[in-house]
Enzyme design. Structure first.
Site, short mmCIF file in Angstrom:
data_model
loop_
_atom_site.label_atom_id
_atom_site.label_comp_id
_atom_site.label_asym_id
_atom_site.label_seq_id
_atom_site.Cartn_x
_atom_site.Cartn_y
_atom_site.Cartn_z
CB THR A 77 -3.94 -16.28 56.07
OG1 THR A 77 -3.12 -17.45 56.16
CG2 THR A 77 -4.78 -16.34 54.81
P1 AMP Z 1 -3.87 -19.21 58.77
O1 AMP Z 1 -3.00 -20.32 58.33
O2 AMP Z 1 -4.47 -19.43 60.11
O3 AMP Z 1 -3.21 -17.86 58.68
O4 AMP Z 1 -5.10 -19.17 57.75
C1 AMP Z 1 -5.18 -19.90 56.58
C2 AMP Z 1 -6.59 -20.34 56.33
O5 AMP Z 1 -7.43 -19.25 56.04
C3 AMP Z 1 -6.72 -21.18 55.10
O6 AMP Z 1 -6.44 -22.50 55.38
C4 AMP Z 1 -8.16 -21.00 54.69
O7 AMP Z 1 -8.95 -22.07 55.12
C5 AMP Z 1 -8.59 -19.73 55.40
N1 AMP Z 1 -9.06 -18.72 54.45
C6 AMP Z 1 -8.39 -18.28 53.37
N2 AMP Z 1 -9.10 -17.37 52.68
C7 AMP Z 1 -10.27 -17.24 53.33
C8 AMP Z 1 -11.44 -16.45 53.11
N3 AMP Z 1 -11.53 -15.62 52.07
N4 AMP Z 1 -12.45 -16.57 53.99
C9 AMP Z 1 -12.34 -17.40 55.06
N5 AMP Z 1 -11.26 -18.17 55.31
C10 AMP Z 1 -10.24 -18.10 54.47
ZN ZN Z 2 -1.63 -18.05 54.88
ZN ZN Z 3 -1.47 -20.97 57.70
#
Ligand code: AMP
Ligand code: ZN
Ligand code: ZN
Length: 417
Positions: A77
């Site tokens: 992400t």
């Molecule tokens: P991942 O699937 O581990 O790559 O990360 C996805 C998660 O990142 C999402 O479910 C959000 O909860 C979190 N996320 C997205 N944008 C932000 C942000 N700006 N600050 C903190 N967490 C975030």
């Molecule tokens: Zn993502």
């Molecule tokens: Zn994810």
């Protein structure tokens, strides 16, 4: 030399034909009145057809649609959201994963650590589009986006909100619409909006689960709510929408795990990432990175590739800088690298879907739709890398882009002629 001077020099070089055709496009004659960049985290490219997404399908059919957008490595992400808004590969903007260790700071960056999101030093390797905009007189507003909560090169988006993961999608839409009700001088011209419900469902239930289908429907309904809100304000036909995702989603589970302890003596290394790809940094007195890589390769572990950072295949652009661990482990699609510590407890709730794998893997493909007066109508094309989105956003807003890794191919595909 100042950044402005650098940019003018680059512009002059382009005009004089001194650079290759991959130079950033010059400021376009286009000027979007309002551009909203929407991310639906974890929306795999084929969800558009696989699930019920009538609003998104209509926007794709009436605007510009890439069949599949290739994310950057690692297909996580934070690296990909920052690539989308800077045009830089993660190794070049410096957000090399969701969590990473920076040896120069002696500290770990973490996506859910408030300090990591607010301290400018982690993010300074890239210039996000809202900073490009602010510096060229275009007001910007971020309703969530990784990197939007910090100052960057002395500027910030005019409006932003610290991330609140629990906020329902509809409230995010309404919050953004409220910003569009501001008086003319304060109203933003470039906005970002972010949804994470599809990613959450994909992780918890897997990409093929009915819960993920429901999340796609809900995300589609949130976009429909945005369109209705724009229509109510007389903005529907004036608004350009660029709707993207950061990566796709593959099924996985606790039955397809490669354990770190079966690869190496974990006491001799600092483990910096696990999951679809792993990263380890040998401790002082431990093996050299080259010795470690040779020892792991000698084990011929199925579903695993291991590289010295400098030897990661060039197409992944993941070899530069000390934030990338010296030893990079890459699992095959659907396989995860994990530690045995606490495993029996963690196994029953282990994710049923994930991402992070090789961006070329079909399942890692992301969404790209552009719709509005600045874009072509009814145009579909095959596949585009997400490094090219930043140049498109700049061209649509008539901004001179900062130097980046993208070129003008998406500008040529997507901009109305
Ligand atoms: P991942 O699937 O581990 O790559 O990360 C996805 C998660 O990142 C999402 O479910 C959000 O909860 C979190 N996320 C997205 N944008 C932000 C942000 N700006 N600050 C903190 N967490 C975030
Ligand atoms: Zn993502
Ligand atoms: Zn994810």
């Amino acid at each position: 030399m100042t950044r402005t001077a650098l940019r003018l020099l680059l512009l002059a070089a382009v005009l004089l034909g001194l650079t290759s055709c991959s130079a950033p496009p010059t400021a376009a004659t286009h000027r979007s009145e309002l551009l909203i960049l929407v991310s639906i985290d974890g929306f795999r490219w084929d969800y558009l057809q696989k699930y019920d997404a009538p609003t998104l399908r209509q926007l794709a059919a009436g605007g510009v649609h890439a069949r599949r957008m290739t994310p950057s490595f690692p297909s996580k992400t934070f690296p990909n959201h920052y690539t989308l808004v800077t045009g830089l590969y993660p190794q070049n903007h410096g957000i090399v994963s969701n969590w990473f260790f920076d040896p120069a700071y002696g500290e770990t960056f973490g996506m859910s650590k408030p300090d990591s999101n607010s301290q400018a030093r982690w993010w300074a390797g890239g210039e996000p589009v809202w900073i490009t905009a602010e510096q060229q007189g275009v007001r910007s507003a971020c309703f969530f986006w990784p990197g939007s909560e910090t100052e960057n090169h002395g500027a910030r988006p005019s409006l932003f909100r610290p991330f609140e993961g629990k906020m329902p999608s509809n409230d995010r839409v309404d919050g953004l619409l409220a910003w569009l009700d501001l008086p003319a001088g304060q109203r933003p011209q470039l906005c970002t909006l972010y949804f994470d419900l599809v990613d959450h469902a994909g992780h918890t239930y897997g990409p093929d689960a009915p819960e993920t289908a429901t999340a796609v429907q809900q995300a589609d309904a949130a976009i429909a709510r945005l369109l209705a809100g724009l229509a109510a304000r007389g903005l529907r036909d004036k608004t350009d929408l660029v709707i993207v995702s950061d990566h796709g989603m593959s099924p996985c589970g606790p039955d397809r795990i490669i354990f770190l302890e079966d690869l190496m003596d974990v006491n001799t290394v600092q483990v910096e990432s696990t999951g679809p790809n792993g990263g380890v940094r040998p401790k002082p007195g431990g093996p050299t990175p080259a010795e470690l890589v040779a020892a792991i390769r000698a084990r011929n572990v199925p579903h695993l590739r291991v590289f010295l950072r400098e030897e990661v295949p060039a197409r992944l652009h993941y070899s530069r800088g000390d934030r990338i661990p010296p030893v990079v482990l890459m699992a095959d699609d659907g396989w995860n690298i994990e530690s045995k510590t606490g495993w029996p407890k963690r196994a029953p709730t282990y994710v049923r879907g994930s991402h992070g794998w090789d961006p070329a893997t079909s399942n890692m493909g992301a969404l790209f739709i552009a719709h509005g007066p600045t874009f072509r109508r009814g145009h579909e094309f095959a596949d585009v890398e997400n490094i090219h989105v930043y140049n498109l956003l700049c061209a649509a807003l008539g901004l001179q882009p900062a130097p980046n890794d993208g070129d003008d191919r998406l500008v040529r595909e997507a901009l109305a002629r």
